[in-house]
Design a protein around this motif. Structure first.
Motif, PDB file in Angstrom:
ATOM      1  N   TYR A  45       0.800  -1.221   0.000  1.00  3.61           N
ATOM      2  CA  TYR A  45       0.000   0.000   0.000  1.00  3.61           C
ATOM      3  C   TYR A  45       0.837   1.276   0.000  1.00  3.61           C
ATOM      4  CZ  TYR A  45      -4.012  -2.985   0.926  1.00  3.61           C
ATOM      5  OH  TYR A  45      -4.991  -3.932   0.821  1.00  3.61           O
ATOM      6  N   LYS A 102       2.389   4.483  -1.208  1.00  6.69           N
ATOM      7  CA  LYS A 102       2.043   5.387  -2.303  1.00  6.69           C
ATOM      8  C   LYS A 102       3.207   5.499  -3.268  1.00  6.69           C
ATOM      9  CE  LYS A 102      -1.417   8.305  -0.047  1.00  6.69           C
ATOM     10  NZ  LYS A 102      -1.782   9.683   0.330  1.00  6.69           N
ATOM     11  N   GLN A 103       2.874   5.528  -4.557  1.00  9.89           N
ATOM     12  CA  GLN A 103       3.936   5.609  -5.552  1.00  9.89           C
ATOM     13  C   GLN A 103       4.532   7.011  -5.568  1.00  9.89           C
ATOM     14  OE1 GLN A 103       2.745   4.600  -9.504  1.00  9.89           O
ATOM     15  NE2 GLN A 103       4.806   4.554 -10.304  1.00  9.89           N
ATOM     16  N   ASP A 104       5.865   7.071  -5.514  1.00  6.76           N
ATOM     17  CA  ASP A 104       6.567   8.346  -5.593  1.00  6.76           C
ATOM     18  C   ASP A 104       7.722   8.200  -6.574  1.00  6.76           C
ATOM     19  OD1 ASP A 104       8.383   6.793  -4.214  1.00  6.76           O
ATOM     20  OD2 ASP A 104       7.961   7.705  -2.278  1.00  6.76           O
ATOM     21  N   CYS A 144       6.871   1.904  -7.421  1.00  6.22           N
ATOM     22  CA  CYS A 144       6.030   1.027  -6.612  1.00  6.22           C
ATOM     23  C   CYS A 144       6.900   0.012  -5.879  1.00  6.22           C
ATOM     24  CB  CYS A 144       5.029   0.273  -7.490  1.00  6.22           C
ATOM     25  SG  CYS A 144       3.689   1.298  -8.115  1.00  6.22           S
TER      26      CYS A 144
END
Length: 512
Positions: free
Chosen positions: A247, A249-251, A255
């Motif tokens: 879970y 968050k993509q930054d 991922c």
């Protein structure tokens, strides 16, 4: 008994109660016993029991015949005339096929059709009326003949009106908190973390086991170079670690699809490392370590809507992983393995030298680089060579940035696997070694030899050492006799007795 439309199914070792069709979870289950659905999915039914004021809930096989309680009154779709078995004269309003699938308008599937509705018809004198589904496929409709129409039945109201007033129990929990059954509050971060924090343990009920989404390899730890703002590991259980990864968050780091975890033992906490903390990874880099385990997500990134942030190096061979085996000191070194097409294997030692070793060590988190490269390191000949020649400049962040040959490795035997020993920061060096300011140890013969960067910081060629005059001393100090020591190139050491006589002693005594 009546079917409710509810389904009990097991997903990731947890039982879920959902409404068929909408797939929404059932929030009230009337204390349903879900253990009866261990072997396969089952349906939820109402059962009237005389001793109970209200129906109980139970699970049964889908093959069991029961009546349904429909949300709306049944629509009168008409019937087939007794002398019209094929339904060629049917003009009713049936708009679903025999399986309950919605029919598409006729003119949308067949533009030449005069019908704009989606009712079942039989224009071609088929055996039964039919319609077209939204996919464009024809499908048969199930319409009774008028003489065979079942009589409509009236059922008693199962939920009769009552004058009883139900008071909704309010909770004092904040929005970011979870309300336990005993009305106590815990952080939502504690829900489904693998640890029961509510008194009744309801914070762990019906939770998916996130770790089961990952493929586990025992005895390996993720390694690499962390970004400036991130620490290496955090305190977290295996399940918490899997949840954090899934879970996250993509930054700019992308991922998360892998992590390493060390179980708590002998007073030590659980530790978790997410694969995204390493700034130099084109693929995961591992070091063999018994106390750690490595987990790789068994789900495609496309199915997670995970977009790739940075361009990955592309070449004739797509590397999927790097790992360092047998992490111990010794002549065998540490065999380097790569992962190609799901399999692990060694690297051929042809052309693999200190520059290539530096890249591998840097990728694995050893910022000092390689200490030495060992050829023909796999004396037992176990395993296979997967990678042919590798050529690096030495400054690459990853092995994927180097020139990797796709030439056949048949000529490179299994015993020709390359091994390396990476430099580590040392607190004390051996007698025949020089302690660099950057922390590593090098051979004393490499001190002030005119070859730069044998120490990471270049301290082996500093004028402070190389231009310093010789000094002598006796140990213990202050007397007229003792062990003779000489400071040469900034390093103190003893003098060998071979060929050391009266004349040599006279020279040193004058210096003292």
């Amino acid at each position: 008994s009546f079917w409710t439309g509810g389904v009990v199914n097991e997903i990731l070792n947890s039982k879920f109660k959902i409404w068929h069709g909408s797939q929404k979870q059932i929030t009230f289950d009337n204390n349903l016993d879900v253990t009866k659905a261990n072997d396969k999915p089952k349906g939820i039914v109402f059962k009237a029991i005389q001793t109970n004021k209200s129906p109980t809930w139970d699970v049964e096989d889908f093959e069991t015949p029961h009546a349904y309680i429909c949300k709306f009154a049944q629509t009168d779709i008409g019937c087939l005339d007794d002398d019209d078995e094929t339904g060629s004269r049917y003009i009713g309003t049936a708009s679903h096929d025999k399986d309950g699938n919605k029919c598409a308008p006729w003119n949308e599937v067949d533009p030449s059709s005069r019908w704009t509705h989606n009712y079942c018809r039989n224009p071609d004198e088929e055996a039964h009326p039919y319609c077209y589904l939204e996919s464009g496929e024809p499908s048969e409709c199930n319409i009774f003949q008028c003489r065979a129409m079942p009589k409509r039945q009236s059922y008693p109201n199962l939920c009769e009106s009552s004058n009883e007033k139900f008071v909704q129990v309010s909770t004092t929990c904040f929005k970011e908190e979870y309300s336990c059954k005993d009305r106590s509050c815990i952080s939502k971060a504690y829900v489904c973390d693998g640890v029961k924090d509510c008194v009744d343990g309801d914070d762990e009920d019906e939770c998916r086991i996130m770790a089961s989404l990952f493929r586990k390899e025992s005895g390996y730890k993720l390694e690499g170079i962390t970004g400036d703002s991130e620490s290496d590991s955090i305190r977290a259980t295996e399940e918490e670690c899997a949840k954090l990864c899934l879970y996250k968050k993509q930054d700019e780091s992308g991922c998360c699809d892998s992590f390493s975890h060390r179980p708590a033992k002998d007073g030590r906490d659980d530790r978790c490392i997410l694969g995204t903390v390493y700034a130099n990874q084109a693929f995961d880099s591992l070091v063999q370590k018994k106390s750690w385990n490595y987990y790789k997500l068994n789900v495609t990134q496309e199915s997670r809507n995970c977009r790739q942030i940075t361009e990955r190096p592309s070449g004739p061979l797509s590397l999927e992983g790097l790992r360092l085996m047998n992490r111990r000191r010794g002549s065998d070194g540490n065999i380097v393995e790569v992962k190609l097409e799901g399999s692990w294997g060694g690297i051929c030692d042809d052309g693999f030298n200190i520059k290539e070793g530096n890249v591998v060590c840097h990728q694995l988190g050893f910022h000092l680089g390689a200490k030495r490269v060992i050829k023909k390191a796999n004396a037992r000949g176990v395993g296979k060579v997967l990678l042919g020649q590798v050529s690096c400049e030495g400054s690459e962040k990853s092995l994927a940035d180097c020139d990797i040959s796709d030439t056949s490795t048949i000529a490179c035997q299994a015993d020709q696997m390359v091994a390396i020993e990476c430099k580590e920061t040392e607190s004390v060096c051996e007698d025949a070694e020089f302690h660099c300011n950057s922390g590593e140890c090098i051979e004393i013969d490499n001190l002030c030899d005119g070859i730069p960067d044998q120490c990471k910081d270049g301290s082996d060629e500093l004028p402070l050492f190389c231009n310093s005059p010789p000094q002598v001393r006796l140990t213990p100090a202050g007397g007229h006799s003792g062990m003779l020591e000489v400071r040469h190139k900034g390093v103190w050491g003893t003098v060998c007795e071979d060929n050391f006589g009266q004349h040599e002693a006279d020279v040193f005594c004058k210096m003292l």
